[in-house]
Design an enzyme around this catalytic site. Sequence first.
Site, PDB file in Angstrom:
ATOM      1  N   GLU A   1       0.853  -1.194   0.000  1.00  0.00           N
ATOM      2  CA  GLU A   1       0.000   0.000   0.000  1.00  0.00           C
ATOM      3  C   GLU A   1       0.883   1.236   0.000  1.00  0.00           C
ATOM      4  O   GLU A   1       1.719   1.403   0.874  1.00  0.00           O
ATOM      5  CB  GLU A   1      -0.912  -0.014   1.240  1.00  0.00           C
TER       6      GLU A   1
ATOM      7  N   ASN B   1      -9.931   4.999  -1.147  1.00  0.00           N
ATOM      8  CA  ASN B   1     -11.200   5.723  -1.273  1.00  0.00           C
ATOM      9  C   ASN B   1     -12.304   5.023  -0.503  1.00  0.00           C
ATOM     10  O   ASN B   1     -13.284   5.641  -0.106  1.00  0.00           O
ATOM     11  CB  ASN B   1     -11.650   5.765  -2.742  1.00  0.00           C
ATOM     12  N   THR B   2     -12.149   3.706  -0.340  1.00  0.00           N
ATOM     13  CA  THR B   2     -13.219   2.929   0.295  1.00  0.00           C
ATOM     14  C   THR B   2     -13.543   3.487   1.677  1.00  0.00           C
ATOM     15  O   THR B   2     -14.710   3.633   2.035  1.00  0.00           O
ATOM     16  CB  THR B   2     -12.798   1.450   0.395  1.00  0.00           C
TER      17      THR B   2
ATOM     18  N   GLY C   1     -19.175   6.902   0.499  1.00  0.00           N
ATOM     19  CA  GLY C   1     -20.539   6.976   1.044  1.00  0.00           C
ATOM     20  C   GLY C   1     -20.994   5.647   1.612  1.00  0.00           C
ATOM     21  O   GLY C   1     -21.908   5.595   2.425  1.00  0.00           O
TER      22      GLY C   1
ATOM     23  N   ASP D   1      -2.439   4.467 -10.729  1.00  0.00           N
ATOM     24  CA  ASP D   1      -1.141   3.787 -10.907  1.00  0.00           C
ATOM     25  C   ASP D   1      -1.296   2.403 -11.538  1.00  0.00           C
ATOM     26  O   ASP D   1      -0.465   1.979 -12.343  1.00  0.00           O
ATOM     27  CB  ASP D   1      -0.427   3.576  -9.558  1.00  0.00           C
TER      28      ASP D   1
ATOM     29  N   ARG E   1     -26.640   9.673 -12.020  1.00  0.00           N
ATOM     30  CA  ARG E   1     -25.688  10.677 -11.560  1.00  0.00           C
ATOM     31  C   ARG E   1     -25.221  11.586 -12.699  1.00  0.00           C
ATOM     32  O   ARG E   1     -25.049  12.789 -12.519  1.00  0.00           O
ATOM     33  CB  ARG E   1     -24.482   9.976 -10.929  1.00  0.00           C
TER      34      ARG E   1
ATOM     35  N   GLU F   1     -11.963  -0.412  -8.526  1.00  0.00           N
ATOM     36  CA  GLU F   1     -12.083   0.745  -9.423  1.00  0.00           C
ATOM     37  C   GLU F   1     -10.983   0.810 -10.476  1.00  0.00           C
ATOM     38  O   GLU F   1     -11.122   1.529 -11.473  1.00  0.00           O
ATOM     39  CB  GLU F   1     -12.108   2.037  -8.582  1.00  0.00           C
TER      40      GLU F   1
ATOM     41  N   ALA G   1     -20.562   0.568  -6.406  1.00  0.00           N
ATOM     42  CA  ALA G   1     -19.097   0.502  -6.265  1.00  0.00           C
ATOM     43  C   ALA G   1     -18.705  -0.425  -5.125  1.00  0.00           C
ATOM     44  O   ALA G   1     -17.815  -1.271  -5.271  1.00  0.00           O
ATOM     45  CB  ALA G   1     -18.508   1.882  -6.031  1.00  0.00           C
TER      46      ALA G   1
HETATM   47  P1  ADP Z   1     -10.979   0.184  -4.490  1.00  0.00           P
HETATM   48  O1  ADP Z   1     -12.277   0.821  -4.091  1.00  0.00           O
HETATM   49  O2  ADP Z   1     -10.968  -0.262  -5.898  1.00  0.00           O
HETATM   50  O3  ADP Z   1     -10.513  -0.836  -3.505  1.00  0.00           O
HETATM   51  P2  ADP Z   1      -9.444   2.209  -3.151  1.00  0.00           P
HETATM   52  O4  ADP Z   1      -9.179   3.603  -3.572  1.00  0.00           O
HETATM   53  O5  ADP Z   1     -10.321   1.990  -1.977  1.00  0.00           O
HETATM   54  O6  ADP Z   1      -9.941   1.407  -4.432  1.00  0.00           O
HETATM   55  O7  ADP Z   1      -8.060   1.487  -2.812  1.00  0.00           O
HETATM   56  C1  ADP Z   1      -6.972   1.499  -3.685  1.00  0.00           C
HETATM   57  C2  ADP Z   1      -5.703   1.530  -2.843  1.00  0.00           C
HETATM   58  O8  ADP Z   1      -4.573   1.306  -3.680  1.00  0.00           O
HETATM   59  C3  ADP Z   1      -5.481   2.872  -2.156  1.00  0.00           C
HETATM   60  O9  ADP Z   1      -5.286   2.656  -0.783  1.00  0.00           O
HETATM   61  C4  ADP Z   1      -4.247   3.415  -2.843  1.00  0.00           C
HETATM   62  O10 ADP Z   1      -3.448   4.232  -2.013  1.00  0.00           O
HETATM   63  C5  ADP Z   1      -3.523   2.142  -3.240  1.00  0.00           C
HETATM   64  N1  ADP Z   1      -2.550   2.332  -4.331  1.00  0.00           N
HETATM   65  C6  ADP Z   1      -2.710   3.078  -5.443  1.00  0.00           C
HETATM   66  N2  ADP Z   1      -1.601   3.014  -6.217  1.00  0.00           N
HETATM   67  C7  ADP Z   1      -0.720   2.200  -5.572  1.00  0.00           C
HETATM   68  C8  ADP Z   1       0.615   1.756  -5.835  1.00  0.00           C
HETATM   69  N3  ADP Z   1       1.282   2.149  -6.916  1.00  0.00           N
HETATM   70  N4  ADP Z   1       1.197   0.928  -4.935  1.00  0.00           N
HETATM   71  C9  ADP Z   1       0.548   0.533  -3.813  1.00  0.00           C
HETATM   72  N5  ADP Z   1      -0.687   0.946  -3.497  1.00  0.00           N
HETATM   73  C10 ADP Z   1      -1.328   1.762  -4.356  1.00  0.00           C
END
Ligand code: ADP
Length: 590
Positions: free
Chosen positions: A165, A173-174, A178, A355, A414, A553, A568
């Site tokens: 992470e 985002n989770t 909402g 990413d 939306r 996502e 979502a």
């Molecule tokens: P989803 O709803 O699809 O699970 P989230 O936004 O809740 O998406 O979670 C995606 C996670 O991936 C975030 O915590 C984000 O910081 C992490 N993330 C994004 N890019 C990278 C990366 N390059 N390496 C590690 N973690 C990443």
Amino acid sequence: MKKFIPILASALLALIFAGCGGNFKAGTYSGGAPGIHGDDVVVEVTVDKKSIKEIKIIENHETPGVSDVAFERIPKAIIEGQTLNVDSVSGATYSSKAIIGAVTKALEAAGGNIAALSKGKAATDAVSSATKVLNADVVVIGAGGAGLAAAVAANQAGATVIVLEKMPQVGGNTIISGSAFNAADPSRQISQGIEDSVDKHYQQTFEGGDKKGDPKLVRTLVENAYPTLQWLESMGMEFKKEVFTVLGGLWPRAHKPIKPLGTGYIETYMNYIKSHEGITILTDTKATDIYLEEGRATVVKATGRDGIVVAQGHKAVIVATGGFGASVEMREKYNSQWPSLKNVGTTNHPGATGDGLALAEKVGAAMVGLEYIQLLPMGDPVTGSLSGNIEQAVENRIFVNKEGNRFVDEGQRRDVMTNALFKQTDQFMWIVLDSHNYPTMATKNNFNETIQELVDQGRAVMADTLDELAVKMNVPADNLKAAVADFNKAVEKGGPDKFGRTLFQYKMDQGPYFAGGRKPTVHHTMGGIKINEKAQVIDTKGNVIPGLYAAGETTGGVHGTNRLGGNALADINVFGRIAGTNAAAETPAK
Ligand code: ADP
């Protein structure tokens, strides 16, 4: 040796700066400064004559889980560096600034020289260049909802897991979402007298995305939504007894967790992870490359606070990095649907920079639907975030523009509502509702904020009559009253009204009345990595990339042009779970 450098450096800084801003009156002082919801974070700071000795957080109303790392790192950095010039913790900027602000107030009270204390620099994110090699069956990139669901499901299927992470905290985002989870629910909906089915959920999802979603993925989503909700419940997650219609959800099938925002999902997965062996989570560790060995995804390279991490997933790699709503550059690159989104806010956390798309594309993954970017008409006018939103349920509120007139069916998709909002003066609207939604001033919105707090902070206005409310909103009272009267007639009739609205519950006739301002905000990116119904990543020639999965996502093809509200959380949990289960069943690379 390199490891010692940051420690020596911070000791040196402490020596250099101790005393500069010191000259305190020894003792313990308190101070407060507003955090993310406008309430003060309160600290207690103990100083002797020359230095800051201890910082305690006494009170805070920050979002649980999101600000924890700031509470841990910022006080430590201030003490180690004896400086207020401390970097904010990424993803917890408001909380970081609140802590620094509160400590500043306390140090002022202690007679400290704030200008001198604001010099110097304390690093909260020193990085070393050592390389660490780690092994597991499955490597998951991203610890949001999809990544944690995948990690837990893989572990339940017997696999060991490493989760990488990039942010200092899990949740993505989770955790700030909402949190509504759509599922045709044979028990709750029947007891509420709501007719629904998996097929209806399918039809609304597919048609709500203009039939651009992949029918197999949509089918997988709706069929697994309820079993996945039960899976979460089996791990201790609690949802309210009644379902509701979430903004743009089109039907009352949204399940609301008991815990605020998306914290319930993340806490449930983290509780599982803490109480079971076999899942290692590395935060502050950003994946930079996926490598294929003999055509199979097995290795992820990442950069962390402690140097390079090479994570080997002998069975599989799962990409769960979320969307790109926070990347203005990517929005500009792919947006073909909206006016420029350069200056539009976002509900997303700063790590939502897409990413995973680049990581997967480098190893040949196909992309789908990148131009479909979802906006909500529900952003905080200043920050773009969802917080401060006073709506409780679609049925019981209207939107009016700066002229005090309604302009759209507020139960619509939306994209339809946001398109209509873009055409209003200053792209601004008020949500208007009555005390059916807020029987007491202590009643909370979906973001754990009481209506009293929102009114006190000036984020909502309140009045006993519509005439007085119109004055506070600065809109013509006659128009506002006519809008409410029309709405009430439609409620009596049961709709549809002149905008085609059919979702109604109570008449708006009980003061006090409330209004809160909102603007368009970037919310969700529907496009991303192409997957099949097993969550396997598909390459540009239409073949599965062995060992590579994606969920949440970061993927495309599930929602078509427009995602239904409430789909979502269903998506990320359903496909995260599928990805984890299937990844664990892979045959290890030789
Ligand atoms: P989803 O709803 O699809 O699970 P989230 O936004 O809740 O998406 O979670 C995606 C996670 O991936 C975030 O915590 C984000 O910081 C992490 N993330 C994004 N890019 C990278 C990366 N390059 N390496 C590690 N973690 C990443």
